[in-house]
Write a protein that holds these residues in place. Sequence first.
Motif, PDB file in Angstrom:
ATOM      1  N   ALA A 152      16.443   5.642 -12.422  1.00  0.00           N
ATOM      2  CA  ALA A 152      15.975   6.415 -13.372  1.00  0.00           C
ATOM      3  C   ALA A 152      16.318   5.795 -14.772  1.00  0.00           C
ATOM      4  CB  ALA A 152      16.729   7.708 -13.159  1.00  0.00           C
ATOM      5  N   ASP A 153      17.626   5.373 -14.957  1.00  0.00           N
ATOM      6  CA  ASP A 153      18.027   4.627 -16.137  1.00  0.00           C
ATOM      7  C   ASP A 153      16.783   3.737 -16.674  1.00  0.00           C
ATOM      8  OD1 ASP A 153      20.246   6.350 -16.130  1.00  0.00           O
ATOM      9  OD2 ASP A 153      21.348   4.779 -15.653  1.00  0.00           O
ATOM     10  N   LEU A 154      16.517   2.929 -15.632  1.00  0.00           N
ATOM     11  CA  LEU A 154      15.353   2.018 -15.846  1.00  0.00           C
ATOM     12  C   LEU A 154      14.076   2.333 -15.903  1.00  0.00           C
ATOM     13  CD1 LEU A 154      17.117  -0.910 -13.419  1.00  0.00           C
ATOM     14  CD2 LEU A 154      16.996  -0.948 -15.789  1.00  0.00           C
ATOM     15  N   GLY A 155      14.168   3.740 -15.690  1.00  0.00           N
ATOM     16  CA  GLY A 155      12.651   4.356 -15.604  1.00  0.00           C
ATOM     17  C   GLY A 155      11.774   3.937 -14.537  1.00  0.00           C
ATOM     18  N   GLN A 156      12.302   3.535 -13.253  1.00  0.00           N
ATOM     19  CA  GLN A 156      11.684   2.791 -12.272  1.00  0.00           C
ATOM     20  C   GLN A 156      11.299   3.948 -11.274  1.00  0.00           C
ATOM     21  OE1 GLN A 156      13.750  -0.106  -9.834  1.00  0.00           O
ATOM     22  NE2 GLN A 156      13.145  -1.674 -11.449  1.00  0.00           N
ATOM     23  N   GLU A 157      10.237   3.931 -10.858  1.00  0.00           N
ATOM     24  CA  GLU A 157       9.748   4.985  -9.889  1.00  0.00           C
ATOM     25  C   GLU A 157       9.826   4.217  -8.398  1.00  0.00           C
ATOM     26  OE1 GLU A 157       7.812   7.803  -9.510  1.00  0.00           O
ATOM     27  OE2 GLU A 157       8.427   8.210 -11.576  1.00  0.00           O
ATOM     28  N   ARG A 158      10.310   4.850  -7.394  1.00  0.00           N
ATOM     29  CA  ARG A 158      10.419   4.482  -5.957  1.00  0.00           C
ATOM     30  C   ARG A 158       8.875   4.572  -5.270  1.00  0.00           C
ATOM     31  NH1 ARG A 158      15.654   2.927  -3.401  1.00  0.00           N
ATOM     32  NH2 ARG A 158      16.073   1.326  -4.725  1.00  0.00           N
ATOM     33  N   GLU A 159       8.875   3.631  -4.715  1.00  0.00           N
ATOM     34  CA  GLU A 159       7.600   3.721  -3.950  1.00  0.00           C
ATOM     35  C   GLU A 159       7.502   4.231  -2.361  1.00  0.00           C
ATOM     36  OE1 GLU A 159       6.416  -0.502  -3.992  1.00  0.00           O
ATOM     37  OE2 GLU A 159       4.444   0.045  -4.871  1.00  0.00           O
ATOM     38  N   GLY A 160       6.758   5.209  -2.074  1.00  0.00           N
ATOM     39  CA  GLY A 160       6.538   5.496  -0.842  1.00  0.00           C
ATOM     40  C   GLY A 160       5.420   4.703  -0.097  1.00  0.00           C
ATOM     41  N   TRP A 161       5.915   4.425   1.084  1.00  0.00           N
ATOM     42  CA  TRP A 161       5.026   3.668   2.257  1.00  0.00           C
ATOM     43  C   TRP A 161       4.738   4.347   3.351  1.00  0.00           C
ATOM     44  CZ3 TRP A 161       2.722  -0.923   1.164  1.00  0.00           C
ATOM     45  CH2 TRP A 161       3.064  -1.528   0.161  1.00  0.00           C
ATOM     46  N   GLN A 162       3.572   3.958   4.256  1.00  0.00           N
ATOM     47  CA  GLN A 162       3.490   4.730   5.370  1.00  0.00           C
ATOM     48  C   GLN A 162       3.006   3.709   6.347  1.00  0.00           C
ATOM     49  OE1 GLN A 162       0.959   8.326   5.597  1.00  0.00           O
ATOM     50  NE2 GLN A 162      -0.409   7.206   6.665  1.00  0.00           N
ATOM     51  N   VAL A 163       3.722   3.755   7.561  1.00  0.00           N
ATOM     52  CA  VAL A 163       3.734   2.692   8.307  1.00  0.00           C
ATOM     53  C   VAL A 163       3.220   3.140   9.850  1.00  0.00           C
ATOM     54  CG1 VAL A 163       4.824   0.661   9.644  1.00  0.00           C
ATOM     55  CG2 VAL A 163       5.576   1.467   7.327  1.00  0.00           C
ATOM     56  N   THR A 164       2.264   2.486  10.360  1.00  0.00           N
ATOM     57  CA  THR A 164       2.004   2.701  11.904  1.00  0.00           C
ATOM     58  C   THR A 164       2.533   1.605  12.670  1.00  0.00           C
ATOM     59  OG1 THR A 164      -0.051   3.670  10.951  1.00  0.00           O
ATOM     60  CG2 THR A 164       0.058   3.542  13.354  1.00  0.00           C
ATOM     61  N   TYR A 165       3.199   2.101  13.970  1.00  0.00           N
ATOM     62  CA  TYR A 165       3.761   1.161  14.799  1.00  0.00           C
ATOM     63  C   TYR A 165       2.951   0.901  15.936  1.00  0.00           C
ATOM     64  CZ  TYR A 165       7.581   2.328  11.690  1.00  0.00           C
ATOM     65  OH  TYR A 165       8.397   2.674  10.392  1.00  0.00           O
ATOM     66  N   ASP A 166       3.268  -0.432  16.703  1.00  0.00           N
ATOM     67  CA  ASP A 166       2.788  -0.327  17.783  1.00  0.00           C
ATOM     68  C   ASP A 166       3.339  -0.099  19.037  1.00  0.00           C
ATOM     69  OD1 ASP A 166       4.431  -2.332  18.292  1.00  0.00           O
ATOM     70  OD2 ASP A 166       3.015  -4.282  17.911  1.00  0.00           O
ATOM     71  N   THR A 167       3.311  -0.226  19.962  1.00  0.00           N
ATOM     72  CA  THR A 167       3.963   0.194  21.310  1.00  0.00           C
ATOM     73  C   THR A 167       5.396  -0.605  21.372  1.00  0.00           C
ATOM     74  OG1 THR A 167       2.732  -1.323  22.857  1.00  0.00           O
ATOM     75  CG2 THR A 167       2.286   1.230  22.968  1.00  0.00           C
ATOM     76  N   GLN A 168       5.323  -1.712  20.709  1.00  0.00           N
ATOM     77  CA  GLN A 168       6.773  -2.250  20.607  1.00  0.00           C
ATOM     78  C   GLN A 168       7.700  -2.201  19.437  1.00  0.00           C
ATOM     79  OE1 GLN A 168       7.440  -4.313  23.158  1.00  0.00           O
ATOM     80  NE2 GLN A 168       5.460  -3.580  23.911  1.00  0.00           N
ATOM     81  N   GLY A 169       7.105  -1.239  18.695  1.00  0.00           N
ATOM     82  CA  GLY A 169       7.809  -0.746  17.534  1.00  0.00           C
ATOM     83  C   GLY A 169       7.573  -1.535  16.360  1.00  0.00           C
ATOM     84  N   LEU A 170       6.622  -2.135  16.481  1.00  0.00           N
ATOM     85  CA  LEU A 170       6.428  -3.207  15.224  1.00  0.00           C
ATOM     86  C   LEU A 170       5.319  -2.777  14.390  1.00  0.00           C
ATOM     87  CD1 LEU A 170       6.463  -6.558  17.285  1.00  0.00           C
ATOM     88  CD2 LEU A 170       8.141  -5.876  15.923  1.00  0.00           C
ATOM     89  N   PRO A 171       5.382  -3.035  12.933  1.00  0.00           N
ATOM     90  CA  PRO A 171       4.373  -2.309  12.115  1.00  0.00           C
ATOM     91  C   PRO A 171       3.081  -2.962  12.284  1.00  0.00           C
ATOM     92  CG  PRO A 171       6.068  -3.585  10.972  1.00  0.00           C
ATOM     93  CD  PRO A 171       6.528  -3.628  12.482  1.00  0.00           C
ATOM     94  N   VAL A 172       1.925  -2.105  12.374  1.00  0.00           N
ATOM     95  CA  VAL A 172       0.753  -2.594  12.465  1.00  0.00           C
ATOM     96  C   VAL A 172      -0.184  -2.263  11.242  1.00  0.00           C
ATOM     97  CG1 VAL A 172       0.108  -2.984  15.021  1.00  0.00           C
ATOM     98  CG2 VAL A 172       0.081  -0.822  13.961  1.00  0.00           C
ATOM     99  N   GLU A 173       0.177  -1.354  10.554  1.00  0.00           N
ATOM    100  CA  GLU A 173      -0.583  -0.993   9.482  1.00  0.00           C
ATOM    101  C   GLU A 173       0.592  -0.409   8.329  1.00  0.00           C
ATOM    102  OE1 GLU A 173      -4.219   1.447  11.368  1.00  0.00           O
ATOM    103  OE2 GLU A 173      -3.599   1.818   9.248  1.00  0.00           O
ATOM    104  N   MET A 174       0.319  -0.856   7.134  1.00  0.00           N
ATOM    105  CA  MET A 174       1.259  -0.601   6.095  1.00  0.00           C
ATOM    106  C   MET A 174       0.344  -0.239   4.916  1.00  0.00           C
ATOM    107  SD  MET A 174       4.562  -2.741   6.305  1.00  0.00           S
ATOM    108  CE  MET A 174       5.247  -1.621   4.745  1.00  0.00           C
ATOM    109  N   ALA A 175       0.804   1.130   4.228  1.00  0.00           N
ATOM    110  CA  ALA A 175      -0.099   1.509   3.037  1.00  0.00           C
ATOM    111  C   ALA A 175       0.914   1.829   2.149  1.00  0.00           C
ATOM    112  CB  ALA A 175      -1.288   2.014   3.433  1.00  0.00           C
ATOM    113  N   PRO A 176       0.667   1.923   0.861  1.00  0.00           N
ATOM    114  CA  PRO A 176       1.488   2.886  -0.047  1.00  0.00           C
ATOM    115  C   PRO A 176       1.059   4.151   0.051  1.00  0.00           C
ATOM    116  CG  PRO A 176       0.242   1.231  -1.277  1.00  0.00           C
ATOM    117  CD  PRO A 176      -0.139   0.864   0.088  1.00  0.00           C
ATOM    118  N   VAL A 177       2.014   5.119  -0.323  1.00  0.00           N
ATOM    119  CA  VAL A 177       1.723   6.446  -0.012  1.00  0.00           C
ATOM    120  C   VAL A 177       2.390   7.210  -0.966  1.00  0.00           C
ATOM    121  CG1 VAL A 177       3.248   7.041   1.557  1.00  0.00           C
ATOM    122  CG2 VAL A 177       1.203   8.389   1.393  1.00  0.00           C
ATOM    123  N   ALA A 178       1.850   8.210  -1.853  1.00  0.00           N
ATOM    124  CA  ALA A 178       2.415   8.865  -2.872  1.00  0.00           C
ATOM    125  C   ALA A 178       2.984  10.200  -2.068  1.00  0.00           C
ATOM    126  CB  ALA A 178       1.372   9.404  -3.815  1.00  0.00           C
TER     127      ALA A 178
END
Length: 618
Positions: free
Chosen positions: A122-148
């Motif tokens: 906050a001091d630095l005026g920084q926003e923290r980003e949200g991300w959305q991740v979809t996982y495969d059956t091994q638990g590995l990320p297959v799709e990633m996109a920023p999200v508000a």
Amino acid sequence: MQSGIYPLPTEVIHLIAAGEVIDSLAAAVRELVENSLDAGATRITVSVWAEQWRLQVADNGLGMDCQNLKQAASPHSTSKIRDRQDLWNITSLGFRGEALHSLAQLAQLQIASCPLPFSSDADLGQEREGWQVTYDTQGLPVEMAPVAIAPGTIVTVDHLFASLPTRRQGLPSFAHQLKAVQATIHHIALCHPQVTWQVQQGDRGWFTLFSGKTARQILPQLLREVEVSDLQEVEQVAGCGFQVSGKREEEKGERNLELKIFPAEMLRVGKASPKNLQNSKFKIQNFTPSLYLLLGLPDRCHRRRPDWVSVAVNGRLVHLPEIEQTILAAFRRTLPRDRYPVCFVHLQVPPAQIDWNRHPAKSEIYLHHLDDWREQIAAVIDQALRLNPNSLPETLYSDRIGHLLKTAETGGGWNTSQPSKEIEGDQDEFLASSPHPLASTLKALAQVHNTYILAEHSTGIWMIEQHIAHERVLYEQLCDRWQIVPLETPIILNGLTNVQVEQLQRIEIDVEPFGEQSWVARSAPALLAARSDCADALTELSLGGDLQTAQVATACRSAIRNGTVLSLSAMQTLLTQWQQTRNPRTCPHGRPICLTLEESSLSRFFRRHWVIGKSHGI
Ligand code: ADP
Ligand code: MG
């Protein structure tokens, strides 16, 4: 909790009670909600689309950054423990790093998360980003996109068990599964009263639970027939395996406890000293063992099944049959037949004294010092069931109540003058034993219908049923001292069966054959020996049951009957004795003994807060 999600070393994985954590919709909800709680959430929204095998849990917890999101569903990955040592210091609900990975294998898993900003951000005026991740059956990320999204996490599980049709078939109907989901949330909510819950079936609202200071505000939201005033709570520092030292400060009514806690193993080897506390060999936990008890007052609530005799340890309901037995035993002879108490015990136990790795669902645990805990729980319940002298007001007479009573109706069955006929000598003598300091807290005023004692208390007016109050007094005396005395004139009992004779002998009564079909009893319980109906009483006792049943029957037969006129002093003595009983709220058959009318209710009823013109009343 450690920062960052990392895979656990293999040696730790082998020490963990692995198993199928996700075996139902309710289990999936439990795991996700526990993750939200571990992330410090205070608001949790659960949505279940049972028929679509879909659910979503959204929280306002710490959230995860992009790096941790990528790692979250990998096998055995957790941010909560690191090594073997940490297994003995588990302070979170999760620690195995299994749940998200299992869900990725069993369903389509998607997580959206946004980390809570640090103050430096906050001091630095920084926003923290949200991300959305979809996982495969091994638990590995297959799709990633920023999200508000706002800080927190939203986990969505879709098509649960789609790859295991037999698993789906093996599960009960959706209605049953939804019930299990509800029960899971109820149990967790009771252990975490600080959380507000919104639960939906699909897009429709299902139920909401508001946060409270303690479980006392939560339970009435779960059990509609229970009110906050039906519940009594006690919270206290416990001392299981720990030496508690320090000073107690009473400051502005608040209790500050300074505790020094020595690990149990150090006490065992006799090395508990401040110097040794600095010795790195002994790991010191900054943890205060404590015990929270919430119980339904036995004259106000009880249940058909023991479904709300619950024990929680460090935030999770667990199955500890030994402690459940302790609770049931503490309520013995306070509830009607086949009824069970409402009682919730929550222990805060130093992590080193629990082994969670007994069962994959962590519902069964190994708890150290179990007997100490049982003893303390029994003592706390005992305390909560008494009319606590400390909570009784010091001054007897409040002018406001005196005023109210004077204006109360005196006609009809109200017998405010000295009764004309006193009770029989024996009983009067029994009741007229020396007064106790507590006597002054409850003042007998009158007898109503020769059945109820009307008494004044500085909190209001109390009505006590004389027979069962006396029965409670006698029963506890008999439990403390079951005294069999020789009969001056032995009593002949006719037509007893062998079973009846054995029963009398079992409760220590001296019976011998006396001719055909006749027996002679040469002793009897002290309370009954002098009674004219002693023969009937002995026959009743011969009809079975254990010693306790005999004690109840004896107390019931010996207690003053309703309809008996009592003198004011006899009433006062009975009240004093009754107040000191261990379980004053109910008789040994479970009937309520006392009806209280609070001064505040009287004041409300009489609209004393109304100011109409010039008030002369107050
Ligand atoms: P565990 O809870 O045993 O650590 P999980 O598989 O349930 O394992 O979760 C893995 C990790 O994902 C957790 O250790 C935590 O760091 C992170 N995590 C999961 N759910 C949440 C959430 N709702 N909020 C923040 N972090 C989460
Ligand atoms: Mg977890």
